[in-house]
Design a protein around this motif. Sequence first.
Motif, PDB file in Angstrom:
ATOM      1  N   ASP A 244       0.027 -53.936  12.159  1.00 30.79           N
ATOM      2  CA  ASP A 244       0.836 -52.610  12.073  1.00 30.79           C
ATOM      3  C   ASP A 244       0.392 -52.027  10.666  1.00 30.79           C
ATOM      4  OD1 ASP A 244       2.504 -53.793  10.063  1.00 30.79           O
ATOM      5  OD2 ASP A 244       4.144 -53.860  10.885  1.00 30.79           O
ATOM      6  N   GLY A 245       0.826 -50.936  10.198  1.00 35.22           N
ATOM      7  CA  GLY A 245       0.372 -50.163   9.180  1.00 35.22           C
ATOM      8  C   GLY A 245       0.795 -50.844   7.941  1.00 35.22           C
ATOM      9  N   VAL A 246       1.455 -51.839   7.704  1.00 36.74           N
ATOM     10  CA  VAL A 246       2.010 -51.945   6.528  1.00 36.74           C
ATOM     11  C   VAL A 246       0.965 -52.186   5.306  1.00 36.74           C
ATOM     12  CG1 VAL A 246       2.046 -54.694   6.871  1.00 36.74           C
ATOM     13  CG2 VAL A 246       3.573 -53.756   5.179  1.00 36.74           C
ATOM     14  N   GLY A 247      -0.328 -52.908   5.826  1.00 39.43           N
ATOM     15  CA  GLY A 247      -1.328 -53.028   4.713  1.00 39.43           C
ATOM     16  C   GLY A 247      -2.109 -51.699   4.218  1.00 39.43           C
ATOM     17  N   MET A 248      -2.038 -50.697   5.220  1.00 35.93           N
ATOM     18  CA  MET A 248      -2.363 -49.405   5.065  1.00 35.93           C
ATOM     19  C   MET A 248      -1.738 -48.859   3.822  1.00 35.93           C
ATOM     20  SD  MET A 248      -2.840 -46.339   7.411  1.00 35.93           S
ATOM     21  CE  MET A 248      -3.074 -44.578   6.931  1.00 35.93           C
ATOM     22  N   LEU A 249      -0.235 -48.993   3.826  1.00 37.72           N
ATOM     23  CA  LEU A 249       0.741 -48.385   2.997  1.00 37.72           C
ATOM     24  C   LEU A 249       0.395 -49.084   1.695  1.00 37.72           C
ATOM     25  CD1 LEU A 249       3.472 -46.963   2.190  1.00 37.72           C
ATOM     26  CD2 LEU A 249       4.523 -49.241   2.620  1.00 37.72           C
ATOM     27  N   PRO A 265      -4.929 -53.266  -8.647  1.00 37.72           N
ATOM     28  CA  PRO A 265      -4.125 -54.459  -8.600  1.00 37.72           C
ATOM     29  C   PRO A 265      -4.427 -55.178  -7.542  1.00 37.72           C
ATOM     30  CG  PRO A 265      -3.064 -52.401  -7.905  1.00 37.72           C
ATOM     31  CD  PRO A 265      -4.331 -52.105  -8.167  1.00 37.72           C
ATOM     32  N   ASP A 266      -4.055 -56.505  -7.593  1.00 40.98           N
ATOM     33  CA  ASP A 266      -4.339 -57.441  -6.149  1.00 40.98           C
ATOM     34  C   ASP A 266      -3.224 -56.991  -5.391  1.00 40.98           C
ATOM     35  OD1 ASP A 266      -3.974 -59.737  -4.632  1.00 40.98           O
ATOM     36  OD2 ASP A 266      -5.074 -60.916  -6.106  1.00 40.98           O
ATOM     37  N   THR A 267      -3.314 -56.784  -3.982  1.00 37.18           N
ATOM     38  CA  THR A 267      -2.341 -56.387  -3.233  1.00 37.18           C
ATOM     39  C   THR A 267      -1.553 -57.789  -2.516  1.00 37.18           C
ATOM     40  OG1 THR A 267      -4.104 -56.269  -1.425  1.00 37.18           O
ATOM     41  CG2 THR A 267      -3.377 -54.256  -2.855  1.00 37.18           C
ATOM     42  N   ARG A 268      -2.081 -58.688  -2.727  1.00 37.05           N
ATOM     43  CA  ARG A 268      -1.418 -59.891  -1.805  1.00 37.05           C
ATOM     44  C   ARG A 268      -0.127 -59.896  -1.904  1.00 37.05           C
ATOM     45  NH1 ARG A 268      -6.143 -64.154  -3.007  1.00 37.05           N
ATOM     46  NH2 ARG A 268      -6.049 -62.942  -5.047  1.00 37.05           N
ATOM     47  N   GLU A 269       0.445 -59.965  -3.001  1.00 41.29           N
ATOM     48  CA  GLU A 269       1.931 -60.399  -3.309  1.00 41.29           C
ATOM     49  C   GLU A 269       2.705 -59.016  -2.678  1.00 41.29           C
ATOM     50  OE1 GLU A 269       3.604 -60.845  -7.224  1.00 41.29           O
ATOM     51  OE2 GLU A 269       5.513 -60.946  -6.483  1.00 41.29           O
ATOM     52  N   ALA A 270       2.257 -57.918  -2.650  1.00 40.78           N
ATOM     53  CA  ALA A 270       3.268 -56.733  -2.194  1.00 40.78           C
ATOM     54  C   ALA A 270       2.938 -56.803  -0.698  1.00 40.78           C
ATOM     55  CB  ALA A 270       2.459 -55.351  -2.768  1.00 40.78           C
ATOM     56  N   LEU A 271       1.681 -57.161  -0.084  1.00 44.67           N
ATOM     57  CA  LEU A 271       1.687 -57.240   1.465  1.00 44.67           C
ATOM     58  C   LEU A 271       2.407 -58.438   1.831  1.00 44.67           C
ATOM     59  CD1 LEU A 271      -2.147 -57.323   2.338  1.00 44.67           C
ATOM     60  CD2 LEU A 271      -0.053 -56.201   3.469  1.00 44.67           C
TER      61      LEU A 271
END
Length: 279
Positions: A244-249, A265-271
């Motif tokens: 789904d589009g969570v990663g796009m967000l 920023p590193d996006t891994r934690e937010a993802l």
Amino acid sequence: MPDRYAVIGHPIAHSQSPLIHGLFAQATGQDMTYGLIDGGADEGGFARALAEFRASGGRGLNVTLPFKLQALAAADDASEDARLAGAANALRFDGGRIEARNFDGIGLVRDITHNLGAALAGRRVLVLGAGGATRGALRPLALAGAAEILVANRTADKARTLADELAPHCGDCTLHGGGLDALAGAAPFDVVINATSASLSGDAPPVPASAFAPGALAYDMVYGKGLTPFLRAAQAAGVTRVADGVGMLVEQAAEAFAWWRGVRPDTREALARLTVPLA
Ligand code: ATR
């Protein structure tokens, strides 16, 4: 005083942007705050909120529905992605000027290639829908190296018109448009993206199983809804890679953050925090 940022929309209470940017700021040690602004439903609400935020020293805004077109119109400078999308999702206030960007398309590309590990270069891509979400995605998908993009829409003419308009901006990529009915005879696609608003009403554009190439990625731009009817249909057609589009967000937020703050920023934690299992 920390630098101030916010997301503006209507409604806006559901927005995940404060959480995402809060995590980015913490991880990168940036002295900033990030709030929510409801631009209201009345005409002029966006312009008033924008003026107030700037006057009080605000540095930048993310913009979401229904203000993305107004945000572009308010800008002194806009990137080509924003101009071609006809919409802005990020603003920066710099010495009295308003700069506009649209990071939705590049966020989609980064999610597909970096987070999901699917190739776009040289691949055949099917984009379902011919509205604003598709408009913002086409050039970034083409510049990521897609060999061919078909825009398929319930209203075929809209897809053809959009493809004709954007084709001159899509480099070597072959971009064309048509109706959903044309999918039955088409060669299969490596990446199939649902950019219609059908998932929001529990619906899905009809896509034949033959549209998915072996190993294809099925991607729904909506997020937080689990397996949408489109993703379920893809699975029923034998597709095992669904997203789904969570990663796009998260990735479009990272682009805006980097543009504002000069640090990516590193996006891994937010993802990890935002991902809802697809089950
Ligand atoms: P957005 O800005 O989110 O792209 P939009 O501009 O309203 O929203 O566009 C919505 C897109 O979803 C359109 O391509 C629409 O198809 P039509 O142009 O034929 O209206 C498509 N769409 C919405 N609901 C759909 C459904 N149930 N089945 C197929 N397509 C649908």
